[in-house]
Design a protein around this motif. Structure first.
Motif, PDB file in Angstrom:
ATOM      1  N   THR A 203       0.804  -1.361  -0.005  1.00  0.00           N
ATOM      2  CA  THR A 203      -0.074  -0.106   0.051  1.00  0.00           C
ATOM      3  C   THR A 203       0.855   1.318   0.033  1.00  0.00           C
ATOM      4  O   THR A 203       1.094   1.985   0.808  1.00  0.00           O
ATOM      5  CB  THR A 203      -1.034  -0.144   1.318  1.00  0.00           C
ATOM      6  OG1 THR A 203      -0.053  -0.035   2.634  1.00  0.00           O
ATOM      7  CG2 THR A 203      -2.176  -1.117   1.177  1.00  0.00           C
ATOM      8  N   PRO A 204       1.484   1.568  -1.110  1.00  0.00           N
ATOM      9  CA  PRO A 204       2.439   2.754  -1.198  1.00  0.00           C
ATOM     10  C   PRO A 204       1.895   4.019  -0.905  1.00  0.00           C
ATOM     11  O   PRO A 204       2.529   4.902  -0.434  1.00  0.00           O
ATOM     12  CB  PRO A 204       2.950   2.522  -2.783  1.00  0.00           C
ATOM     13  CG  PRO A 204       1.910   1.909  -3.574  1.00  0.00           C
ATOM     14  CD  PRO A 204       1.518   0.925  -2.356  1.00  0.00           C
ATOM     15  N   GLN A 205       0.560   4.199  -0.899  1.00  0.00           N
ATOM     16  CA  GLN A 205      -0.079   5.421  -0.752  1.00  0.00           C
ATOM     17  C   GLN A 205       0.166   5.935   0.914  1.00  0.00           C
ATOM     18  O   GLN A 205       0.065   6.988   1.175  1.00  0.00           O
ATOM     19  CB  GLN A 205      -1.470   5.466  -1.258  1.00  0.00           C
ATOM     20  CG  GLN A 205      -1.643   5.303  -2.623  1.00  0.00           C
ATOM     21  CD  GLN A 205      -1.914   3.646  -2.638  1.00  0.00           C
ATOM     22  OE1 GLN A 205      -1.595   3.034  -1.918  1.00  0.00           O
ATOM     23  NE2 GLN A 205      -2.173   3.370  -4.206  1.00  0.00           N
ATOM     24  N   ALA A 206       0.135   4.609   1.727  1.00  0.00           N
ATOM     25  CA  ALA A 206       0.553   4.799   3.253  1.00  0.00           C
ATOM     26  C   ALA A 206       1.586   5.396   3.597  1.00  0.00           C
ATOM     27  O   ALA A 206       2.642   5.214   2.990  1.00  0.00           O
ATOM     28  CB  ALA A 206      -0.010   3.531   3.951  1.00  0.00           C
ATOM     29  N   GLY A 207       1.780   6.448   4.392  1.00  0.00           N
ATOM     30  CA  GLY A 207       2.905   6.968   4.736  1.00  0.00           C
ATOM     31  C   GLY A 207       3.098   6.798   6.260  1.00  0.00           C
ATOM     32  O   GLY A 207       2.982   5.821   6.859  1.00  0.00           O
ATOM     33  N   HIS A 228      -5.227   9.853   6.616  1.00  0.00           N
ATOM     34  CA  HIS A 228      -4.412   9.585   5.197  1.00  0.00           C
ATOM     35  C   HIS A 228      -4.295   7.998   5.148  1.00  0.00           C
ATOM     36  O   HIS A 228      -4.750   7.336   4.079  1.00  0.00           O
ATOM     37  CB  HIS A 228      -3.249  10.320   5.106  1.00  0.00           C
ATOM     38  CG  HIS A 228      -2.430  10.071   3.652  1.00  0.00           C
ATOM     39  ND1 HIS A 228      -2.815  10.362   2.433  1.00  0.00           N
ATOM     40  CD2 HIS A 228      -1.368   9.154   3.694  1.00  0.00           C
ATOM     41  CE1 HIS A 228      -2.129  10.012   1.669  1.00  0.00           C
ATOM     42  NE2 HIS A 228      -1.353   9.221   2.307  1.00  0.00           N
ATOM     43  N   ASN A 229      -3.632   7.603   6.254  1.00  0.00           N
ATOM     44  CA  ASN A 229      -3.296   6.097   6.107  1.00  0.00           C
ATOM     45  C   ASN A 229      -4.617   5.264   6.271  1.00  0.00           C
ATOM     46  O   ASN A 229      -4.509   3.901   5.363  1.00  0.00           O
ATOM     47  CB  ASN A 229      -2.470   5.869   7.193  1.00  0.00           C
ATOM     48  CG  ASN A 229      -0.957   5.987   7.239  1.00  0.00           C
ATOM     49  OD1 ASN A 229      -0.595   6.513   6.021  1.00  0.00           O
ATOM     50  ND2 ASN A 229      -0.307   6.387   8.182  1.00  0.00           N
ATOM     51  N   ASP A 231      -7.436   5.934   4.659  1.00  0.00           N
ATOM     52  CA  ASP A 231      -7.950   6.021   3.293  1.00  0.00           C
ATOM     53  C   ASP A 231      -7.070   4.924   2.434  1.00  0.00           C
ATOM     54  O   ASP A 231      -7.849   4.426   1.657  1.00  0.00           O
ATOM     55  CB  ASP A 231      -7.852   7.613   2.930  1.00  0.00           C
ATOM     56  CG  ASP A 231      -8.925   8.219   3.698  1.00  0.00           C
ATOM     57  OD1 ASP A 231     -10.179   7.943   3.967  1.00  0.00           O
ATOM     58  OD2 ASP A 231      -8.693   9.619   3.430  1.00  0.00           O
ATOM     59  N   ALA A 232      -5.773   4.961   2.506  1.00  0.00           N
ATOM     60  CA  ALA A 232      -4.788   4.300   2.046  1.00  0.00           C
ATOM     61  C   ALA A 232      -5.106   2.609   2.183  1.00  0.00           C
ATOM     62  O   ALA A 232      -5.145   1.880   0.992  1.00  0.00           O
ATOM     63  CB  ALA A 232      -3.548   4.586   2.093  1.00  0.00           C
ATOM     64  N   TRP A 233      -5.394   2.290   3.235  1.00  0.00           N
ATOM     65  CA  TRP A 233      -5.639   0.936   3.534  1.00  0.00           C
ATOM     66  C   TRP A 233      -6.782   0.382   3.445  1.00  0.00           C
ATOM     67  O   TRP A 233      -7.137  -0.689   3.337  1.00  0.00           O
ATOM     68  CB  TRP A 233      -5.199   0.783   5.145  1.00  0.00           C
ATOM     69  CG  TRP A 233      -3.763   0.982   5.537  1.00  0.00           C
ATOM     70  CD1 TRP A 233      -2.559   0.647   4.684  1.00  0.00           C
ATOM     71  CD2 TRP A 233      -3.317   1.471   6.920  1.00  0.00           C
ATOM     72  NE1 TRP A 233      -1.529   0.795   5.556  1.00  0.00           N
ATOM     73  CE2 TRP A 233      -1.895   1.358   6.660  1.00  0.00           C
ATOM     74  CE3 TRP A 233      -3.527   1.810   7.949  1.00  0.00           C
ATOM     75  CZ2 TRP A 233      -1.230   1.769   7.732  1.00  0.00           C
ATOM     76  CZ3 TRP A 233      -2.768   2.369   9.013  1.00  0.00           C
ATOM     77  CH2 TRP A 233      -1.446   2.134   8.815  1.00  0.00           C
TER      78      TRP A 233
END
Length: 411
Positions: A203-207, A228-229, A231-233
């Motif tokens: 999940t590269p969008q997670a930071g 944000h995470n 939403d990414a997950w």
């Protein structure tokens, strides 16, 4: 403890929580017996009981000062005091509330502001951080000793990860600094989980988990990272991912707190609760699997450093030791394993003198059994301890991965 919040404090979003925590403290002082900074400094205001009193004063209307801020800054947030407290005082939550109030009232000196801002910004750009580490290694002979100690002792690259092909899938929080400081940790995790029939979904969008911001004067920004995470997950969670795995226990402790931190957010409360339910430290995931076929053959003697975020925040003290013994590793005895190493996220950079004292004390304890390698479960602790240039310090999963790779029966 009796307390009367000021009118201004009563308007805080977490006023009721603060008052409840203050009233739960009976001022017994048992916490000071296990507080690392109180042990070093011997100052009541550098122990949990004294810091609670300082926060109480501010919330009751007394003005905060730079001295108040300093004593709160010196806290490692190791939560050892919570493990010791007979009254169950939720100290770290009160500390978060108190720090936010004090930081609003007391302007920091320019150098402190610049350092904290820089650390927060680096956490949000893992690629830039990785390049900075590579640049630092290329000119390490020109760097001051204190800065050089923050770099990995040897260049490391991430080895190949297996292709996802198992029905069982988990998400992996890649982290913000770990890919730059210890790039093979997550790859080793994917390989070991693959042997257990579990695939890692990227999940590269997670930071960044948000902990760095949250604990460095930017709580709102930290919560935005949490959202944000989530939403990414979320798409992968809806598709059936069974866990969100963290290889850094400091990140894991914060992700497990998403539910609490966002409980009042109408849009994210239920999703945050689900994310916290799925959050697992890597040791929890591996230990829950049948390990009969994963016996490791290693002649090395290991000393296990159990990070505060694993034993005090996540209540998983002894779990890494138990798992490594199940896998066949030889472990040395480590005295005073409950005490903090001094890393504490960014503490080793914001309070370097205290951090070095705690690090050296911790290494003395870890090395007392003459281990070949020290293993940890948190990248911050790993880097901080290894920076002393003494016994090598690595993540425990890398030792497991290497031992499995050398075992002919498991090839």
């Amino acid at each position: 403890m009796q307390t009367t919040l000021s009118d201004a404090a009563k308007r805080l979003a977490r006023a009721e929580e603060a008052e409840r925590i203050l009233r739960s403290c009976v001022h017994c002082g048992f916490c000071n017996a296990t507080c690392p900074t109180y042990q070093l400094l011997g100052d009541e205001l550098d122990g949990p009981r004294g810091r609670i009193y300082l926060i109480k004063q501010v919330l009751e209307g007394q003005p905060a000062s730079a001295k108040t801020q300093l004593h709160l800054d010196r806290c490692l947030s190791c939560r050892n005091c919570e493990t010791t407290c007979p009254s169950g005082v939720d100290y770290h939550s009160l500390l978060d509330i108190g720090r936010a109030v004090v930081d609003q009232a007391v302007a920091r000196p320019p150098l402190q502001r610049a350092l904290r801002s820089g650390l927060r910004n680096l956490a949000s750009h893992p690629t830039a951080f990785k390049r900075l580490v590579q640049l630092g290694r290329s000119v390490d002979s020109l760097l001051p000793a204190a800065l050089k100690a923050k770099l990995p002792r040897s260049a490391a690259t991430a080895q190949a990860r297996p292709q996802a092909h198992h029905e069982r899938r988990v998400l992996l929080l890649e982290g913000c600094v770990q890919p730059g400081l210890s790039p093979n940790t997550n790859a080793a995790t994917a390989r070991v989980l693959d042997r257990l029939g579990i695939s890692v979904t990227a999940t590269p969008q997670a930071g960044c988990c948000g902990a760095v911001d949250y604990h460095l004067d930017a709580q709102a920004r930290g919560l935005e990272r949490a959202r944000h995470n989530i939403d990414a997950w979320w798409p992968a969670i809806e598709a059936g991912a069974e866990a969100i795995v963290q290889t850094a226990s400091g990140c894991g402790a914060f992700v497990k707190d998403y539910a609490k931190l966002l409980h009042g957010d109408g849009q994210y409360a239920s999703k945050a609760r689900r994310v916290s339910e799925l959050a697992r430290d890597l040791v929890e995931v591996v230990a829950a699997e049948p390990l009969d076929k994963l016996t490791c053959h290693s002649g090395q003697l290991l000393a296990v450093h159990c990070p505060c975020s694993l034993q005090h925040a996540q209540k998983l003290g002894g779990s890494v030791e138990a798992l490594l013994k199940r896998l066949g590793f030889n472990l040395s005895n480590v005295p005073d394993g409950h005490l903090c190493c001094g890393s504490a996220g960014t503490y080793s950079l914001t309070q370097p003198q205290l951090a070095r004292q705690l690090r050296d004390n911790k290494l003395d304890a870890l090395e007392s059994g003459r281990p070949d390698v020290i293993v940890s479960a948190n990248i911050g602790c790993q880097t901080h301890l290894d920076g002393a240039g003494r016994t090598p310090v690595r993540h425990w999963i890398e030792l497991v991965d290497e031992a499995l790779a050398k075992s002919p029966s498991l090839a």
